[in-house]
Design a protein around this motif. Structure first.
Motif, PDB file in Angstrom:
ATOM      1  N   VAL A  99       0.834  -1.210   0.000  1.00  0.00           N
ATOM      2  CA  VAL A  99       0.000   0.000   0.000  1.00  0.00           C
ATOM      3  C   VAL A  99       0.871   1.264   0.000  1.00  0.00           C
ATOM      4  CG1 VAL A  99      -1.718   1.311   1.359  1.00  0.00           C
ATOM      5  CG2 VAL A  99      -1.927  -1.173   1.116  1.00  0.00           C
ATOM      6  N   ARG A 100       2.117   1.139   0.421  1.00  0.00           N
ATOM      7  CA  ARG A 100       2.962   2.317   0.623  1.00  0.00           C
ATOM      8  C   ARG A 100       3.079   3.172  -0.645  1.00  0.00           C
ATOM      9  NH1 ARG A 100       5.852   2.931   4.896  1.00  0.00           N
ATOM     10  NH2 ARG A 100       5.822   0.676   5.300  1.00  0.00           N
ATOM     11  N   SER A 101       3.155   2.536  -1.793  1.00  0.00           N
ATOM     12  CA  SER A 101       3.363   3.286  -3.040  1.00  0.00           C
ATOM     13  C   SER A 101       2.147   4.111  -3.444  1.00  0.00           C
ATOM     14  CB  SER A 101       3.727   2.321  -4.175  1.00  0.00           C
ATOM     15  OG  SER A 101       2.658   1.413  -4.424  1.00  0.00           O
ATOM     16  N   VAL A 102       0.973   3.797  -2.910  1.00  0.00           N
ATOM     17  CA  VAL A 102      -0.241   4.538  -3.278  1.00  0.00           C
ATOM     18  C   VAL A 102      -0.860   5.262  -2.085  1.00  0.00           C
ATOM     19  CG1 VAL A 102      -0.769   3.006  -5.202  1.00  0.00           C
ATOM     20  CG2 VAL A 102      -1.698   2.489  -2.934  1.00  0.00           C
ATOM     21  N   ALA A 127       1.736   0.683   6.354  1.00  0.00           N
ATOM     22  CA  ALA A 127       2.225   1.440   5.205  1.00  0.00           C
ATOM     23  C   ALA A 127       1.425   2.709   4.945  1.00  0.00           C
ATOM     24  CB  ALA A 127       2.185   0.558   3.955  1.00  0.00           C
ATOM     25  N   GLU A 128       0.415   2.986   5.759  1.00  0.00           N
ATOM     26  CA  GLU A 128      -0.477   4.106   5.438  1.00  0.00           C
ATOM     27  C   GLU A 128       0.005   5.449   5.967  1.00  0.00           C
ATOM     28  OE1 GLU A 128      -2.540   2.200   9.116  1.00  0.00           O
ATOM     29  OE2 GLU A 128      -1.066   1.673   7.563  1.00  0.00           O
ATOM     30  N   HIS A 129       0.905   5.459   6.965  1.00  0.00           N
ATOM     31  CA  HIS A 129       1.363   6.709   7.568  1.00  0.00           C
ATOM     32  C   HIS A 129       2.882   6.723   7.679  1.00  0.00           C
ATOM     33  CE1 HIS A 129      -2.540   8.286   8.720  1.00  0.00           C
ATOM     34  NE2 HIS A 129      -2.857   7.135   9.282  1.00  0.00           N
ATOM     35  N   GLU A 130       3.460   7.886   7.446  1.00  0.00           N
ATOM     36  CA  GLU A 130       4.851   8.104   7.815  1.00  0.00           C
ATOM     37  C   GLU A 130       4.893   8.366   9.321  1.00  0.00           C
ATOM     38  OE1 GLU A 130       7.369   7.724   5.837  1.00  0.00           O
ATOM     39  OE2 GLU A 130       6.119   7.382   4.066  1.00  0.00           O
TER      40      GLU A 130
END
Length: 319
Positions: A99-102, A127-130
């Motif tokens: 999911v990280r790439s989108v 993968a949704e948040h930094e």
């Protein structure tokens, strides 16, 4: 903007349909969700357009995708408030790495406020948040956590059960067994049940009133006050297990008795609860293992940071 969003939805739906990965029932569900999303987007976009809103704060991001999309279009910063349990098994949090790439194009909030470092550590696995977008704000709820110098109220022989919505079948089966066991072996112990605030069928639990050692807390009763007087808490997986930290309550998570076994194992792995199975005696386990150490409360519920909240939300004056 509305036309662009609608065209994008049609394009995505065409790609999904052409992929051959979904049957007709699934495609109907996807179309329905897109319809709801577009209606929500139209509503919020009209409401927020030409407004002076700079920051939008809400609880869960899931099912608020139309609101987040409208905020993005209007250049409004979005902030999610943690509203309860976050687990590695949740379908709305801790997304897998693909999911990280989108993620930047998806309808996740710009920032999420969490109660404590423990919740941030969980979200950082996703993968949704930094990491910088996950802010430990402390416990901003209306609860009254114990102070370091506060004496826990006199403990009673109470097993507290904080039920969860949509899981009545499993709680009722478990409490049937537990109530009978306590009547036979520990007649001076009681079971206190508190319904989940969003439970739609509370009456299903009334069958448990056949047991003289079972009672129900009122919906308005303060959770932490109930936990302060309880000696044991039994649940499957719930934020209430974390709420009990620092209140001298021994937590148990029921294992292998629901479709949510992975969640139940996770709270054990976190050191929040001990495992218990159907038919096991929690009172015997309590007397045998009452010296179990758990994480400090502040790891999951830090003190509310008012100064940081004012800074993050660009507020002036007291909260």
């Amino acid at each position: 903007h509305a036309c662009s969003v609608l065209q994008a939805l049609h394009d995505v739906l065409a790609q999904i349909s052409a992929s051959g990965r979904f049957d007709s029932r699934e495609l109907t569900f996807i179309r329905s969700f897109m319809h709801v999303f577009f209606e929500d987007f139209l509503f919020w976009n009209a409401l927020l357009k030409d407004s002076r809103v700079k920051v939008l704060v809400f609880d869960n991001h899931n099912y608020n995708e139309g609101l987040i999309a409208a905020a993005k279009v209007q250049g409004i910063r979005t902030v999610e408030l943690q509203h309860g349990l976050i687990t590695n098994n949740d379908i709305f949090y801790v997304y897998p790495d693909f999911v990280r790439s989108v993620a930047s194009k998806a309808f996740f909030p710009d920032t999420i406020f969490v109660y404590g470092e423990g919740w941030k550590k969980k979200l950082e696995k996703g993968a949704e948040h930094e990491s910088n977008d996950i802010v430990v704000m402390g416990d901003y709820t209306y609860s009254t956590p114990p102070k370091p110098s506060e004496q826990i109220n006199q403990k009673e022989k109470v097993v507290f059960v904080g039920a969860q919505k949509f899981m009545g079948k499993f709680y009722i089966e478990y409490i049937h067994t537990l109530a009978a066991l306590l009547l036979k072996k520990h007649a001076d112990w009681k079971i206190l049940i508190k319904h989940h605030p969003s439970e739609k069928d509370k009456q299903q639990y009334d069958v448990l009133l056949q047991y003289p050692n079972v009672s129900f807390a009122a919906d308005t009763d303060d959770l932490l006050s109930l936990l302060r007087k309880s000696s044991i808490q039994i649940s499957y997986y719930s934020t209430t297990l974390y709420d009990a930290l620092g209140l001298e309550v021994l937590n148990f998570a029921v294992q292998n008795h629901s479709p949510y076994a992975d969640y139940c194992r996770e709270v054990v792995a976190d050191g929040i609860a001990l495992p218990i199975h159907m038919g096991e005696d929690p009172v015997e386990l309590y007397h045998a293992k009452n010296d179990i150490s758990m994480p400090p409360r502040e790891y999951y519920f830090a003190p509310f940071n008012e100064v940081l909240a004012q800074k993050e939300l660009n507020l002036k004056g007291n909260l």
